[in-house]
Design a protein around this motif. Structure first.
Motif, PDB file in Angstrom:
ATOM      1  N   ARG A 196       1.176  -0.937  -0.159  1.00 16.14           N
ATOM      2  CA  ARG A 196       0.109  -0.191  -0.117  1.00 16.14           C
ATOM      3  C   ARG A 196       0.782   1.389  -0.310  1.00 16.14           C
ATOM      4  NH1 ARG A 196      -2.423  -0.846   4.490  1.00 16.14           N
ATOM      5  NH2 ARG A 196      -1.461   0.089   5.236  1.00 16.14           N
ATOM      6  N   GLU A 197       2.105   1.336   0.675  1.00 15.12           N
ATOM      7  CA  GLU A 197       3.075   2.226   1.268  1.00 15.12           C
ATOM      8  C   GLU A 197       3.752   2.255  -0.621  1.00 15.12           C
ATOM      9  OE1 GLU A 197       4.770   1.208   4.182  1.00 15.12           O
ATOM     10  OE2 GLU A 197       3.814   2.385   5.723  1.00 15.12           O
ATOM     11  N   VAL A 198       3.649   2.099  -1.335  1.00 16.45           N
ATOM     12  CA  VAL A 198       4.340   1.949  -2.042  1.00 16.45           C
ATOM     13  C   VAL A 198       3.721   2.426  -3.436  1.00 16.45           C
ATOM     14  CG1 VAL A 198       5.651   0.182  -4.130  1.00 16.45           C
ATOM     15  CG2 VAL A 198       5.867  -0.065  -1.727  1.00 16.45           C
ATOM     16  N   PHE A 199       2.548   1.494  -3.926  1.00 16.19           N
ATOM     17  CA  PHE A 199       1.576   1.734  -4.785  1.00 16.19           C
ATOM     18  C   PHE A 199       0.866   3.152  -4.529  1.00 16.19           C
ATOM     19  CE2 PHE A 199       2.936  -2.172  -5.278  1.00 16.19           C
ATOM     20  CZ  PHE A 199       2.976  -2.265  -6.694  1.00 16.19           C
ATOM     21  N   GLN A 200       0.656   3.573  -3.332  1.00 20.75           N
ATOM     22  CA  GLN A 200      -0.430   4.462  -3.237  1.00 20.75           C
ATOM     23  C   GLN A 200       0.381   5.887  -3.697  1.00 20.75           C
ATOM     24  OE1 GLN A 200      -3.579   4.592  -1.455  1.00 20.75           O
ATOM     25  NE2 GLN A 200      -3.477   7.053  -2.432  1.00 20.75           N
ATOM     26  N   PRO A 201       1.505   6.355  -4.002  1.00 15.87           N
ATOM     27  CA  PRO A 201       1.599   7.679  -5.181  1.00 15.87           C
ATOM     28  C   PRO A 201       1.765   6.728  -6.247  1.00 15.87           C
ATOM     29  CG  PRO A 201       3.680   6.873  -2.422  1.00 15.87           C
ATOM     30  CD  PRO A 201       2.657   5.605  -2.952  1.00 15.87           C
ATOM     31  N   ALA A 202       1.716   5.428  -6.312  1.00 16.86           N
ATOM     32  CA  ALA A 202       2.065   5.903  -8.162  1.00 16.86           C
ATOM     33  C   ALA A 202       0.510   5.830  -7.892  1.00 16.86           C
ATOM     34  CB  ALA A 202       1.747   4.184  -7.735  1.00 16.86           C
ATOM     35  N   ILE A 203      -0.667   5.539  -7.907  1.00 18.55           N
ATOM     36  CA  ILE A 203      -1.968   6.448  -7.941  1.00 18.55           C
ATOM     37  C   ILE A 203      -2.179   8.099  -7.889  1.00 18.55           C
ATOM     38  CG2 ILE A 203      -4.208   6.009  -6.719  1.00 18.55           C
ATOM     39  CD1 ILE A 203      -3.269   3.412  -5.945  1.00 18.55           C
ATOM     40  N   GLU A 204      -1.369   8.410  -6.658  1.00 22.26           N
ATOM     41  CA  GLU A 204      -1.823  10.010  -7.130  1.00 22.26           C
ATOM     42  C   GLU A 204      -1.193  10.313  -7.528  1.00 22.26           C
ATOM     43  OE1 GLU A 204      -0.552  13.070  -3.414  1.00 22.26           O
ATOM     44  OE2 GLU A 204       0.301  11.150  -3.131  1.00 22.26           O
ATOM     45  N   TYR A 205       0.011   9.760  -8.209  1.00 23.12           N
ATOM     46  CA  TYR A 205       0.901  11.070  -9.855  1.00 23.12           C
ATOM     47  C   TYR A 205       0.552  10.184 -11.015  1.00 23.12           C
ATOM     48  CZ  TYR A 205       2.844  13.689  -5.484  1.00 23.12           C
ATOM     49  OH  TYR A 205       3.160  14.226  -4.660  1.00 23.12           O
ATOM     50  N   LEU A 206      -0.591   9.133 -11.255  1.00 27.19           N
ATOM     51  CA  LEU A 206      -0.726   8.467 -11.706  1.00 27.19           C
ATOM     52  C   LEU A 206       1.089   7.895 -12.768  1.00 27.19           C
ATOM     53  CD1 LEU A 206      -3.662  11.178 -13.611  1.00 27.19           C
ATOM     54  CD2 LEU A 206      -3.891   9.347 -11.840  1.00 27.19           C
ATOM     55  N   ALA A 207       1.064   6.998 -12.275  1.00 26.29           N
ATOM     56  CA  ALA A 207       2.588   6.735 -12.494  1.00 26.29           C
ATOM     57  C   ALA A 207       2.442   5.646 -13.471  1.00 26.29           C
ATOM     58  CB  ALA A 207       3.280   6.140 -11.424  1.00 26.29           C
ATOM     59  N   ALA A 208       2.989   4.987 -14.343  1.00 23.36           N
ATOM     60  CA  ALA A 208       2.958   4.077 -15.368  1.00 23.36           C
ATOM     61  C   ALA A 208       3.811   2.869 -14.967  1.00 23.36           C
ATOM     62  CB  ALA A 208       3.724   4.637 -16.411  1.00 23.36           C
ATOM     63  N   GLY A 209       5.019   3.309 -13.792  1.00 22.25           N
ATOM     64  CA  GLY A 209       6.239   2.438 -13.978  1.00 22.25           C
ATOM     65  C   GLY A 209       6.401   1.994 -12.396  1.00 22.25           C
ATOM     66  N   ILE A 210       6.748   1.635 -11.890  1.00 25.59           N
ATOM     67  CA  ILE A 210       8.187   2.038 -10.900  1.00 25.59           C
ATOM     68  C   ILE A 210       9.121   1.860 -10.726  1.00 25.59           C
ATOM     69  CG2 ILE A 210       8.069   1.736  -7.959  1.00 25.59           C
ATOM     70  CD1 ILE A 210       4.718   1.311  -7.852  1.00 25.59           C
ATOM     71  N   ILE A 211       9.905   1.842 -10.500  1.00 25.25           N
ATOM     72  CA  ILE A 211      11.485   1.517  -9.929  1.00 25.25           C
ATOM     73  C   ILE A 211      11.478   1.424  -8.454  1.00 25.25           C
ATOM     74  CG2 ILE A 211      13.956   2.040 -10.061  1.00 25.25           C
ATOM     75  CD1 ILE A 211      13.857   3.064 -13.075  1.00 25.25           C
ATOM     76  N   ILE A 212      11.973   0.272  -7.394  1.00 24.81           N
ATOM     77  CA  ILE A 212      11.883   0.209  -6.409  1.00 24.81           C
ATOM     78  C   ILE A 212      14.017   0.340  -5.983  1.00 24.81           C
ATOM     79  CG2 ILE A 212      10.086  -0.408  -5.560  1.00 24.81           C
ATOM     80  CD1 ILE A 212      11.140  -3.451  -5.487  1.00 24.81           C
ATOM     81  N   ALA A 213      14.285   1.008  -4.683  1.00 22.29           N
ATOM     82  CA  ALA A 213      15.357   0.771  -4.647  1.00 22.29           C
ATOM     83  C   ALA A 213      15.855   0.449  -2.996  1.00 22.29           C
ATOM     84  CB  ALA A 213      16.215   1.835  -5.670  1.00 22.29           C
TER      85      ALA A 213
END
Length: 231
Positions: free
Chosen positions: A162-179
């Motif tokens: 939830r903590e990783v994907f919530q910003p993706a939803i908020e900013y309409l991201a198409a992809g994520i790089i975790i690090a």
């Protein structure tokens, strides 16, 4: 309310020629080091540390990129051992900067390879604590948001999807790089690293937000789990 007796030093107690505020007035902000600028914001020291000592410690322990992105006042207090008022000053200062420069062209780079991601995140190799970051990309692989997800030893229990994907939803991201970084200096992935990667990749597929890579940063090198075919 903070006990005023704990604030033992202020800028006026530092020799005049070393006072960041006076240097700022006389020469402008360009000549001040990061720690001196932080000292102007904080104004006083805390529990035996002068304001300059406190400022340098905050930047050294947290990392300059990390502290700019930090929005959680409580986490800042806990990780740095600073009082509420100072944590609020730091978070408010950088939030104001983010808002003013949110639309600045070129502020975030385009990530075309693991090497590009590493160059952007390279400062994490100096951090003393393990930090988990999310880079949120648009359809052209340009970073549109950068967030600290958690601080502490990486486990599947510590990092919640939830903590990783919530910003993706908020900013309409198409992809994520975790690090994340390994303070030990060795970036080879642990079993917990692989478990977290599998978990995030699975959730990403469900949400149609691709987890593009997991970058682990050590002292002198990094590991891309995508390159290693571990995701």
């Amino acid at each position: 309310m903070q006990n005023s007796a704990e604030y033992k030093f202020d800028l006026k107690e530092i020799p005049k020629e070393q006072r960041p505020r006076e240097k700022l007035i006389k020469y402008g902000p360009d000549v001040l080091k990061n720690g001196e600028l932080m000292a102007v914001i904080l104004n006083t020291g805390y529990r035996g540390e002068t304001v300059l000592e406190l400022s340098h410690r905050i930047i050294k322990e947290y990392g300059s990129k990390a502290i700019v992105q930090e929005k959680n006042v409580g986490r800042l207090m806990e990780n740095l051992g600073i009082p509420l008022v100072k944590a609020c000053q730091i978070v408010a200062c950088f939030e104001l900067g983010r808002r003013f420069f949110k639309e600045e062209p070129g502020r975030f780079p385009t990530i075309r390879s693991p090497e590009d991601a590493y160059r952007y995140l390279e400062g994490m190799k100096k951090l003393k604590k393990e930090q988990f970051r999310g880079l949120y990309l648009n359809t052209r692989n340009k970073i549109i948001h950068d967030e600290i997800v958690s601080i502490g030893t990486l486990t599947a229990n510590l990092v919640h999807p939830r903590e990783v994907f919530q910003p993706a939803i908020e900013y309409l991201a198409a992809g994520i790089i975790i690090a994340h970084n390994h303070p030990s200096g060795d970036p080879d992935p642990s079993e917990d690293d692989l478990k977290v990667t599998r978990q995030m990749t699975k959730v990403g597929k469900t949400m149609a937000i691709e987890v593009l890579d997991h970058i682990i940063i050590g002292n002198e090198r990094y590991v891309s789990l995508k390159d290693k075919e571990l995701m």
